[in-house]
Design an enzyme around this catalytic site. Structure first.
Site, PDB file in Angstrom:
ATOM      1  N   GLY A  67       0.833  -1.193   0.000  1.00  0.00           N
ATOM      2  CA  GLY A  67       0.000   0.000   0.000  1.00  0.00           C
ATOM      3  C   GLY A  67       0.867   1.242   0.000  1.00  0.00           C
ATOM      4  O   GLY A  67       1.996   1.228   0.513  1.00  0.00           O
ATOM      5  N   GLN A  72       2.837  10.015   1.016  1.00  0.00           N
ATOM      6  CA  GLN A  72       4.125   9.331   1.125  1.00  0.00           C
ATOM      7  C   GLN A  72       5.050   9.605  -0.054  1.00  0.00           C
ATOM      8  O   GLN A  72       6.229   9.273   0.003  1.00  0.00           O
ATOM      9  CB  GLN A  72       3.917   7.824   1.271  1.00  0.00           C
ATOM     10  CG  GLN A  72       3.288   7.422   2.594  1.00  0.00           C
ATOM     11  CD  GLN A  72       3.155   5.923   2.697  1.00  0.00           C
ATOM     12  OE1 GLN A  72       2.158   5.351   2.279  1.00  0.00           O
ATOM     13  NE2 GLN A  72       4.172   5.274   3.248  1.00  0.00           N
ATOM     14  N   CYS A 128       5.930   0.406   7.470  1.00  0.00           N
ATOM     15  CA  CYS A 128       5.544   1.559   6.657  1.00  0.00           C
ATOM     16  C   CYS A 128       6.722   1.953   5.775  1.00  0.00           C
ATOM     17  O   CYS A 128       7.864   2.034   6.245  1.00  0.00           O
ATOM     18  CB  CYS A 128       5.146   2.717   7.566  1.00  0.00           C
ATOM     19  SG  CYS A 128       4.664   4.211   6.671  1.00  0.00           S
ATOM     20  N   LEU A 129       6.448   2.212   4.507  1.00  0.00           N
ATOM     21  CA  LEU A 129       7.507   2.604   3.582  1.00  0.00           C
ATOM     22  C   LEU A 129       8.157   3.926   3.973  1.00  0.00           C
ATOM     23  O   LEU A 129       9.280   4.204   3.568  1.00  0.00           O
ATOM     24  CB  LEU A 129       6.957   2.690   2.154  1.00  0.00           C
ATOM     25  CG  LEU A 129       6.524   1.362   1.532  1.00  0.00           C
ATOM     26  CD1 LEU A 129       5.854   1.610   0.182  1.00  0.00           C
ATOM     27  CD2 LEU A 129       7.694   0.411   1.377  1.00  0.00           C
ATOM     28  N   HIS A 170      -4.526   1.607   7.436  1.00  0.00           N
ATOM     29  CA  HIS A 170      -3.166   2.146   7.507  1.00  0.00           C
ATOM     30  C   HIS A 170      -2.989   3.285   6.496  1.00  0.00           C
ATOM     31  O   HIS A 170      -2.498   4.369   6.844  1.00  0.00           O
ATOM     32  CB  HIS A 170      -2.180   1.011   7.216  1.00  0.00           C
ATOM     33  CG  HIS A 170      -0.745   1.441   7.163  1.00  0.00           C
ATOM     34  ND1 HIS A 170       0.185   1.058   8.111  1.00  0.00           N
ATOM     35  CD2 HIS A 170      -0.051   2.196   6.263  1.00  0.00           C
ATOM     36  CE1 HIS A 170       1.364   1.570   7.809  1.00  0.00           C
ATOM     37  NE2 HIS A 170       1.245   2.258   6.679  1.00  0.00           N
ATOM     38  N   GLU A 171      -3.389   3.040   5.239  1.00  0.00           N
ATOM     39  CA  GLU A 171      -3.199   4.060   4.201  1.00  0.00           C
ATOM     40  C   GLU A 171      -4.115   5.260   4.430  1.00  0.00           C
ATOM     41  O   GLU A 171      -3.713   6.408   4.202  1.00  0.00           O
ATOM     42  CB  GLU A 171      -3.441   3.463   2.812  1.00  0.00           C
ATOM     43  CG  GLU A 171      -2.529   2.298   2.445  1.00  0.00           C
ATOM     44  CD  GLU A 171      -1.051   2.583   2.632  1.00  0.00           C
ATOM     45  OE1 GLU A 171      -0.639   3.765   2.528  1.00  0.00           O
ATOM     46  OE2 GLU A 171      -0.299   1.631   2.898  1.00  0.00           O
ATOM     47  N   HIS A 174      -2.662   7.771   6.711  1.00  0.00           N
ATOM     48  CA  HIS A 174      -1.711   8.690   6.083  1.00  0.00           C
ATOM     49  C   HIS A 174      -2.415   9.935   5.545  1.00  0.00           C
ATOM     50  O   HIS A 174      -1.835  11.033   5.562  1.00  0.00           O
ATOM     51  CB  HIS A 174      -0.976   7.998   4.933  1.00  0.00           C
ATOM     52  CG  HIS A 174       0.197   7.185   5.355  1.00  0.00           C
ATOM     53  ND1 HIS A 174       1.310   7.725   5.970  1.00  0.00           N
ATOM     54  CD2 HIS A 174       0.451   5.845   5.246  1.00  0.00           C
ATOM     55  CE1 HIS A 174       2.189   6.776   6.221  1.00  0.00           C
ATOM     56  NE2 HIS A 174       1.700   5.613   5.798  1.00  0.00           N
TER      57      HIS A 174
END
Length: 207
Positions: A67, A72, A128-129, A170-171, A174
């Protein structure tokens, strides 16, 4: 959400869609300020937005992620992409009590709204990226419903369970400027404290 890292750079400066070159987008890391902004709705679904979606899928896959949200990559828009492949505990088909927990490929969610959290609130490890080398347990409802627009501007509503439901939540966090650091269990926060500090020191040295 993530399991590996990829090339990253700071977004920096105010966002101007007219100057956006999607080929130059990279993942931004904590503590980049864009990760703490509340994203704005996508005003219109244009060729630029579709190109952004395609580029985000490329970046997500290159990072071995499942994701990626627009903030991000430095874009303060309410948009994310998800690709949760089927597996032993992830299914494309589902029921009312156990909706799908995987996607048939990459899916785009523009201006998403999450509703109807239900089922057990369960702990699961998340990465997380934008937070490389950081993983921790986060409590989330096991089932959630999403309403969003696709790349053609068509509205859809779906429900998910398992990893897909967790990924949506999660996304979507953000898009509200919320990171897993804010939602981790206390034990996970303590475990990651030194790594978070190192990320912040690295960012300070790069200024």
């Amino acid at each position: 959400m993530a399991s590996m890292t990829t090339e990253r750079s700071s977004a920096g400066g105010a966002f101007d869609p007219a100057k956006l070159d999607v080929s130059r987008l990279r993942i931004v890391e904590h503590p980049d300020p864009v990760l703490r902004q509340r994203a704005e709705p996508v005003p219109a679904i244009t060729d630029l937005v579709r190109a952004l979606c395609d580029r985000m899928v490329e970046i997500m896959r290159a990072a071995d992620g499942i994701g990626l949200a627009a903030p991000q990559v430095g874009i303060p828009w309410r948009l994310f992409v998800v690709d949760v492949p089927p597996g032993e505990d992830r299914a494309l088909e589902g029921t009312d009590d156990a909706p799908p927990s995987a996607t048939p490929g990459a899916v785009v969610y523009i201006n998403p709204v999450l509703t109807r959290p239900r089922g057990e609130v369960v702990a699961g490890e998340e990465g997380c990226l934008s937070l490389p080398e950081i993983r921790g347990d986060v409590l989330r409802p096991s089932i959630i419903t999403i309403t969003a627009l696709d790349k053609q501007g068509v509205s859809f509503t779906r429900s998910a369970s398992g990893l897909l439901a967790r990924c949506w939540q999660h996304e979507n966090d953000h898009l509200d400027g919320v990171l897993i650091l804010d939602r981790m269990t206390q034990m996970s926060r303590l475990k990651n404290r030194s790594t978070v500090r190192e990320l912040e020191k690295r960012a300070a040295r790069g200024k």
